[in-house]
Design an enzyme around this catalytic site. Sequence first.
Site, PDB file in Angstrom:
ATOM      1  N   SER A  11     -13.332 -37.115  36.724  1.00  0.00           N
ATOM      2  CA  SER A  11     -13.690 -37.629  38.051  1.00  0.00           C
ATOM      3  C   SER A  11     -15.137 -37.286  38.399  1.00  0.00           C
ATOM      4  CB  SER A  11     -12.760 -37.018  39.104  1.00  0.00           C
ATOM      5  OG  SER A  11     -12.956 -35.617  39.160  1.00  0.00           O
ATOM      6  N   TYR A  42     -10.464 -36.741  42.828  1.00  0.00           N
ATOM      7  CA  TYR A  42      -9.259 -37.532  42.586  1.00  0.00           C
ATOM      8  C   TYR A  42      -8.007 -36.824  43.117  1.00  0.00           C
ATOM      9  CZ  TYR A  42     -11.434 -40.606  38.959  1.00  0.00           C
ATOM     10  OH  TYR A  42     -12.183 -41.529  38.251  1.00  0.00           O
ATOM     11  N   GLY A  43      -8.124 -35.483  43.266  1.00  0.00           N
ATOM     12  CA  GLY A  43      -6.969 -34.590  43.452  1.00  0.00           C
ATOM     13  C   GLY A  43      -5.872 -35.018  44.396  1.00  0.00           C
ATOM     14  N   CYS A  73      -9.588 -34.399  32.429  1.00  0.00           N
ATOM     15  CA  CYS A  73      -9.234 -34.308  33.835  1.00  0.00           C
ATOM     16  C   CYS A  73      -7.713 -34.173  33.916  1.00  0.00           C
ATOM     17  CB  CYS A  73      -9.695 -35.593  34.526  1.00  0.00           C
ATOM     18  SG  CYS A  73      -9.225 -35.723  36.251  1.00  0.00           S
ATOM     19  N   CYS A 184      -7.408 -27.255  36.292  1.00  0.00           N
ATOM     20  CA  CYS A 184      -8.317 -28.337  36.674  1.00  0.00           C
ATOM     21  C   CYS A 184      -9.622 -28.047  35.958  1.00  0.00           C
ATOM     22  CB  CYS A 184      -8.517 -28.321  38.195  1.00  0.00           C
ATOM     23  SG  CYS A 184      -9.894 -29.357  38.759  1.00  0.00           S
ATOM     24  N   THR A 185     -10.222 -29.079  35.362  1.00  0.00           N
ATOM     25  CA  THR A 185     -11.396 -28.833  34.524  1.00  0.00           C
ATOM     26  C   THR A 185     -12.637 -28.426  35.323  1.00  0.00           C
ATOM     27  OG1 THR A 185     -11.801 -31.224  34.498  1.00  0.00           O
ATOM     28  CG2 THR A 185     -10.642 -30.268  32.607  1.00  0.00           C
ATOM     29  N   HIS A 186     -12.614 -28.621  36.631  1.00  0.00           N
ATOM     30  CA  HIS A 186     -13.727 -28.123  37.447  1.00  0.00           C
ATOM     31  C   HIS A 186     -13.689 -26.577  37.555  1.00  0.00           C
ATOM     32  CE1 HIS A 186     -14.239 -32.269  38.874  1.00  0.00           C
ATOM     33  NE2 HIS A 186     -15.352 -31.903  39.470  1.00  0.00           N
TER      34      HIS A 186
HETATM   35  N1  DGL Z   1     -11.414 -32.212  37.152  1.00  0.00           N
HETATM   36  C1  DGL Z   1     -10.220 -32.797  37.572  1.00  0.00           C
HETATM   37  C2  DGL Z   1      -8.966 -32.142  37.079  1.00  0.00           C
HETATM   38  O1  DGL Z   1      -8.992 -31.576  36.013  1.00  0.00           O
HETATM   39  C3  DGL Z   1     -10.168 -33.565  38.855  1.00  0.00           C
HETATM   40  C4  DGL Z   1     -10.493 -32.864  40.095  1.00  0.00           C
HETATM   41  C5  DGL Z   1     -10.584 -33.843  41.251  1.00  0.00           C
HETATM   42  O2  DGL Z   1     -11.276 -34.850  41.108  1.00  0.00           O
HETATM   43  O3  DGL Z   1      -9.925 -33.589  42.252  1.00  0.00           O
HETATM   44  O4  DGL Z   1      -7.953 -32.197  37.704  1.00  0.00           O
END
Ligand code: DGL
Length: 257
Positions: A11, A42-43, A73, A184-186
Site C-alpha cells: 500500500s 489499506y488497513g 502487504c 504488518c510490513t510497515h
Molecule cells: N503494509 C501493510 C500491511 O502489511 C498495509 C498497511 C496499511 O496500508 O494499512 O498490512
Amino acid sequence: MNNNPIGVYDSGFGGLSVWRELHRALPDESLIYLGDGKNCPYGSLPAAQIRSLAETAVGDLVQRGCKMVVVACNTATAAAISHLRERFPEIPIVGLEPAVKPACRMTKSRIVGVIATERSLQGEKFLTTLARYGEGVEVIKAVGRGWVEAVENNEEQSERTEQLVREVVEPIIERGADVIVLGCTHYPFLRNVIERVIGNREVAVIDSGEAVEKRVESLLDEYGIRASAGCEPRMEFITYADEEYRNRLERKAMSSL
Ligand code: DGL
C-alpha cells in the site's frame, strides 16, 4: 534463467521492509517496487476494495514483465491472495502472513501478541493458522493505530509515535506475552521504538521478512527463473501517488539498506 524483475507491492512504504531482505539476499535480481501511496492506508478499507486495488497493482507489475510478484502487504494478502492467484496464474505470487506459527513455537509464557491492521486480523488464513498452531497459547490481537501513518510520514522517531507504540505494546507485555509478532510490513520500521518501549524485559519481536525471502528463493529455484549471476540488476520504484512520494519511496529504500 530469467532476468526479468521480481515485483514487490505494498500500500505504501511498508513493503520496503521485505524489499530490503530481497535486495540483500538476491543481489542479481532486478526488483520493481510498487508502493500504491494514493490509497494508503489499506488497513480498514473494505475487503472488496482492497481486492480491486491489488488486482490493478499486480496487473501493472505483470504488464511490466515481472516473473514473480511478492504481495509485501499482510492486509492485501488477507483480502486478495487467492483472487490474485486465480487472476494471474502465469506467475508465482507470494503473500505475507503474520508469523504466528514460529511465535507459538517460541513462546515460553504461552502468551503471544500479534499486532497488525484490522483487516489482517480478520483474514481467513490468519484465523486458520491461529486455530492450527495456537492451541494452548493465548494470542492477544491488537491494531497498531497510527503506526502506518507514522512510517508513511517518516515520523518513526517522534515522541508522538513512541506514545502510539507504547499504548499498544505495554498492555500486551503486562498481560505476560514474551513474543510480539509484527503482522504488518510497515511495523519493522518501528522496531527501534518498539524495542525501546520493551526495555530490558524478555520479549522477542519477530516479523515475516526473512521467511518471505526464503520462500521467494525456493520458488525461483522451483520455477527455474533465477537471474543469471552478474547481470546488472535494475532497481525501479513506482507509485500511484505523485513524484514527490516516489522520490521519498526511493530515498527510504536506499536508507533502509
Ligand atoms: N503494509 C501493510 C500491511 O502489511 C498495509 C498497511 C496499511 O496500508 O494499512 O498490512
